[in-house]
Write an enzyme that holds these catalytic residues in place. Structure first.
Site, PDB file in Angstrom:
ATOM      1  N   HIS A 270     -21.983   5.502   2.229  1.00 37.33           N
ATOM      2  CA  HIS A 270     -20.864   6.348   1.813  1.00 37.33           C
ATOM      3  C   HIS A 270     -21.059   7.739   2.418  1.00 37.33           C
ATOM      4  O   HIS A 270     -22.185   8.251   2.478  1.00 37.33           O
ATOM      5  CB  HIS A 270     -20.840   6.430   0.284  1.00 37.33           C
ATOM      6  CG  HIS A 270     -19.681   7.179  -0.282  1.00 37.33           C
ATOM      7  ND1 HIS A 270     -19.650   8.553  -0.340  1.00 37.33           N
ATOM      8  CD2 HIS A 270     -18.506   6.756  -0.819  1.00 37.33           C
ATOM      9  CE1 HIS A 270     -18.510   8.949  -0.882  1.00 37.33           C
ATOM     10  NE2 HIS A 270     -17.803   7.881  -1.181  1.00 37.33           N
ATOM     11  N   ARG A 318     -16.062   5.532   4.073  1.00 39.95           N
ATOM     12  CA  ARG A 318     -16.716   4.214   4.150  1.00 39.95           C
ATOM     13  C   ARG A 318     -16.006   3.382   5.206  1.00 39.95           C
ATOM     14  O   ARG A 318     -14.882   3.706   5.607  1.00 39.95           O
ATOM     15  CB  ARG A 318     -16.649   3.497   2.789  1.00 39.95           C
ATOM     16  CG  ARG A 318     -17.507   4.103   1.706  1.00 39.95           C
ATOM     17  CD  ARG A 318     -17.383   3.321   0.406  1.00 39.95           C
ATOM     18  NE  ARG A 318     -16.091   3.526  -0.246  1.00 39.95           N
ATOM     19  CZ  ARG A 318     -15.577   2.721  -1.170  1.00 39.95           C
ATOM     20  NH1 ARG A 318     -16.234   1.628  -1.542  1.00 39.95           N
ATOM     21  NH2 ARG A 318     -14.418   2.986  -1.722  1.00 39.95           N
ATOM     22  N   LYS A 321     -11.988   2.271   5.252  1.00 38.61           N
ATOM     23  CA  LYS A 321     -11.283   3.010   4.198  1.00 38.61           C
ATOM     24  C   LYS A 321     -10.357   4.055   4.811  1.00 38.61           C
ATOM     25  O   LYS A 321     -10.368   4.307   6.017  1.00 38.61           O
ATOM     26  CB  LYS A 321     -12.287   3.665   3.255  1.00 38.61           C
ATOM     27  CG  LYS A 321     -13.113   2.658   2.452  1.00 38.61           C
ATOM     28  CD  LYS A 321     -12.244   1.854   1.512  1.00 38.61           C
ATOM     29  CE  LYS A 321     -13.074   0.919   0.650  1.00 38.61           C
ATOM     30  NZ  LYS A 321     -12.229   0.134  -0.292  1.00 38.61           N
ATOM     31  N   ASP A 324      -9.687  10.941   4.669  1.00 40.68           N
ATOM     32  CA  ASP A 324      -9.652  11.854   3.526  1.00 40.68           C
ATOM     33  C   ASP A 324     -10.195  13.194   4.003  1.00 40.68           C
ATOM     34  O   ASP A 324     -11.272  13.266   4.607  1.00 40.68           O
ATOM     35  CB  ASP A 324     -10.508  11.306   2.376  1.00 40.68           C
ATOM     36  CG  ASP A 324     -10.428  12.149   1.106  1.00 40.68           C
ATOM     37  OD1 ASP A 324     -10.207  13.367   1.209  1.00 40.68           O
ATOM     38  OD2 ASP A 324     -10.619  11.599   0.014  1.00 40.68           O
ATOM     39  N   CYS A 326     -11.669  15.622   2.588  1.00 44.97           N
ATOM     40  CA  CYS A 326     -12.961  16.106   2.103  1.00 44.97           C
ATOM     41  C   CYS A 326     -14.111  15.639   2.995  1.00 44.97           C
ATOM     42  O   CYS A 326     -15.153  16.298   3.085  1.00 44.97           O
ATOM     43  CB  CYS A 326     -13.204  15.692   0.659  1.00 44.97           C
ATOM     44  SG  CYS A 326     -13.589  13.940   0.402  1.00 44.97           S
ATOM     45  N   TYR A 327     -13.914  14.499   3.694  1.00 44.09           N
ATOM     46  CA  TYR A 327     -14.980  14.003   4.556  1.00 44.09           C
ATOM     47  C   TYR A 327     -15.106  14.813   5.838  1.00 44.09           C
ATOM     48  O   TYR A 327     -16.055  14.613   6.608  1.00 44.09           O
ATOM     49  CB  TYR A 327     -14.783  12.517   4.850  1.00 44.09           C
ATOM     50  CG  TYR A 327     -14.934  11.681   3.599  1.00 44.09           C
ATOM     51  CD1 TYR A 327     -16.142  11.658   2.908  1.00 44.09           C
ATOM     52  CD2 TYR A 327     -13.863  10.964   3.084  1.00 44.09           C
ATOM     53  CE1 TYR A 327     -16.279  10.935   1.737  1.00 44.09           C
ATOM     54  CE2 TYR A 327     -13.992  10.232   1.918  1.00 44.09           C
ATOM     55  CZ  TYR A 327     -15.201  10.225   1.245  1.00 44.09           C
ATOM     56  OH  TYR A 327     -15.337   9.501   0.085  1.00 44.09           O
ATOM     57  N   ASP A 378      -6.130  16.146   0.460  1.00 42.78           N
ATOM     58  CA  ASP A 378      -6.762  14.940   0.997  1.00 42.78           C
ATOM     59  C   ASP A 378      -6.042  14.462   2.260  1.00 42.78           C
ATOM     60  O   ASP A 378      -6.611  14.345   3.348  1.00 42.78           O
ATOM     61  CB  ASP A 378      -6.737  13.884  -0.124  1.00 42.78           C
ATOM     62  CG  ASP A 378      -7.064  12.474   0.302  1.00 42.78           C
ATOM     63  OD1 ASP A 378      -7.114  12.169   1.500  1.00 42.78           O
ATOM     64  OD2 ASP A 378      -7.264  11.632  -0.599  1.00 42.78           O
ATOM     65  N   ASP A 385      -5.706  20.484  -4.210  1.00 41.86           N
ATOM     66  CA  ASP A 385      -6.557  20.660  -5.389  1.00 41.86           C
ATOM     67  C   ASP A 385      -7.744  21.538  -5.010  1.00 41.86           C
ATOM     68  O   ASP A 385      -7.958  21.856  -3.838  1.00 41.86           O
ATOM     69  CB  ASP A 385      -7.007  19.311  -5.969  1.00 41.86           C
ATOM     70  CG  ASP A 385      -7.776  18.459  -4.973  1.00 41.86           C
ATOM     71  OD1 ASP A 385      -8.825  18.912  -4.490  1.00 41.86           O
ATOM     72  OD2 ASP A 385      -7.329  17.331  -4.669  1.00 41.86           O
ATOM     73  N   HIS A 388     -10.576  19.701  -2.658  1.00 41.88           N
ATOM     74  CA  HIS A 388     -10.222  19.520  -1.256  1.00 41.88           C
ATOM     75  C   HIS A 388     -10.017  20.856  -0.547  1.00 41.88           C
ATOM     76  O   HIS A 388     -10.306  20.986   0.650  1.00 41.88           O
ATOM     77  CB  HIS A 388      -8.980  18.633  -1.124  1.00 41.88           C
ATOM     78  CG  HIS A 388      -9.276  17.184  -1.315  1.00 41.88           C
ATOM     79  ND1 HIS A 388      -9.188  16.563  -2.547  1.00 41.88           N
ATOM     80  CD2 HIS A 388      -9.696  16.228  -0.433  1.00 41.88           C
ATOM     81  CE1 HIS A 388      -9.521  15.285  -2.416  1.00 41.88           C
ATOM     82  NE2 HIS A 388      -9.838  15.059  -1.149  1.00 41.88           N
TER      83      HIS A 388
END
Length: 461
Positions: A270, A318, A321, A324, A326-327, A378, A385, A388
């Site tokens: 992850h 991952r 997936k 996003d 945040c990654y 995201d 938010d 993020h």
């Protein structure tokens, strides 16, 4: 990958397939958009071959996300190269400061037990945006955090840590967020009120015989807990052999067959756990020691760069997936750490650094897809938010700076302080418009550069 200190890391090229354009003058961000929407090799929505099976919910959602993002990019391209969005700094800053200076909005009331995190996300984002923090904002934050430390719910007076609020159990994640927030306040009077002996006693209570740490009394052990514990100990200058015995060995066991890190041995790789695992190992080990540790660096490199999607430009956390924002930090930050190790091993200065990922694609994703009217998000279709907003900006900073191994800082402060950010000046790597520039990040702690060292200096005395 094991070897002596002279071992060379074999760099794996990012799995990104650039497509040449016919522009006489290259405009990096716009031309990269053209490449992103043309024949993206890893895009399900662009796949011409029938899958011949019922699509899973994840694949269906991924295809929908790809189409949403492709439409955004194509709309921008149809309007011309001067329509690439820039960082809406003032609106994002208003999003941060409006909550730092007031109560948490009703829609975020479920975060009431995570106040140290809310403070960290918003204050960190504000500093990354280069809008600074007022003396009142800093004072309010430090006063609040010291008050919940004094009201920590423990079974005796010999130890304490930060919980999510007053009279809560000490928690490693909340304590990590609180200590980083206190670093941002630069409030030495508040720092002096922290009893580091009590913090260390608590950290030792969280330490497990196998080398890991649990998040709280009776809680789970994972790579997040290890990373949080080591960051806290490094900033407060209490990191020692007693706290770290067996920890590197446990972390190595968390690397999976894919190459990334899981939360604990045997789980799935992850992006967040991989960042925590790699950053924790670099707090514990020098690059030479890391190469001897049993870490499979080749598979780690491959898994990490494979998280970047060629169409979207952003990262997933991952395999298979969705992208996003945040990654941009959790996976992008891992790339920055790996780049620092690679370039250190090859004795290269920042002018000849090799980038493991396509920074221009990632910056395009952040600017075109992750900006809400106020705050960052995201992906398209999501609302901004606090979480993020911070980590997308951390990822944007990673796009704009290389991390250089600083031997002098290591000699003075320890392994945790090895990374010095250097702005990327090569527009072929990433085109940095002054309107989009953010502050440089400390790659280990996730703070704007310099704050961690200042706090560590205070606790050296």
């Amino acid at each position: 990958m094991a070897g002596d200190d002279n071992s060379q890391i074999v760099i794996l090229e990012p799995t990104i397939n650039p497509i040449s354009t016919h522009s006489a003058i290259r405009i990096p961000d716009f031309d990269t958009l053209l490449e992103m929407v043309n024949g993206s090799y890893d895009s399900f929505s662009n796949c011409e071959a029938p899958l011949g099976e019922q699509l899973s919910d994840t694949i269906s959602r991924k295809m929908e996300t790809e189409l949403d993002i492709q439409m955004i990019y194509e709309d921008i391209m149809s309007k011309g190269s001067d329509t690439i969005p820039t960082l809406n700094r003032n609106h994002h800053a208003a999003f941060c400061h409006g909550v730092i200076s007031g109560p948490i909005p009703g829609m975020f009331s479920k975060l009431d037990a995570s106040k140290p995190w809310v403070s960290f996300w918003l204050m960190n984002a504000a500093v990354l945006l280069k809008t600074g923090l007022s003396s009142q904002e800093k004072s309010n934050a430090s006063s609040f955090l010291i008050s919940i430390l004094d009201k920590s719910f423990t079974d005796d007076n010999s130890y304490y840590g930060f919980g999510g609020g007053a009279y809560q159990l000490p928690h490693l994640a909340a304590s990590y967020a609180a200590i980083l927030t206190l670093a941002l306040t630069e409030d030495e009077q508040a720092w002096a009120l922290i009893d580091v002996k009590k913090i260390k006693t608590w950290l030792l209570k969280m330490k497990q015989p196998n080398g890991s740490f649990i998040m709280h009394q009776g809680g789970e052990s994972d790579t997040r807990a290890v990373y949080c514990a080591l960051c806290i100990a490094s900033l407060l200058n209490i990191l020692d052999d007693e706290l770290t015995e067996g920890t590197a060995e446990w972390l190595i066991r968390c690397q999976t067959y894919e190459g990334g890190f899981a939360g604990e041995p045997g789980d799935e790789a992850h992006g967040g756990y991989t960042y925590c695992g790699v950053a924790a190992l670099l707090i514990l080990l020098s690059p030479g020691e890391l190469l001897k540790s049993g870490l499979d660096l080749d598979s780690l490199l491959k898994w990490t760069v494979d998280r970047q999607y060629s169409l979207e430009g952003g990262f997933s956390g991952r395999s298979n997936k969705l992208v996003d924002g945040c990654y941009s930090h959790w996976v992008g930050g891992t790339c920055a750490l790996l780049e620092a190790i690679f370039n250190y091993q090859n004795n290269e200065d920042s002018s000849s650094f090799r980038s493991l990922i396509d920074r221009q694609r990632l910056q395009n994703y952040v600017l075109c897809c992750c900006q809400d009217k106020m705050g960052l998000r995201d992906k398209p279709g999501c609302r901004a938010d606090f979480y993020h907003t911070n980590y997308v900006l951390c990822g944007l900073s990673m796009c704009q700076y290389y991390q250089v191994y600083d031997k002098e800082a290591v000699a003075k402060y320890g392994n945790a302080f090895f990374a010095e950010p250097v702005e990327i000046e090569d527009s072929n790597v990433v085109d940095i418009d002054s309107a989009n520039k953010v502050a440089a990040l400390d790659a280990i702690f996730g703070l704007p550069y310099g704050y961690a060292m200042k706090m560590h200096d205070f606790f050296l005395v």
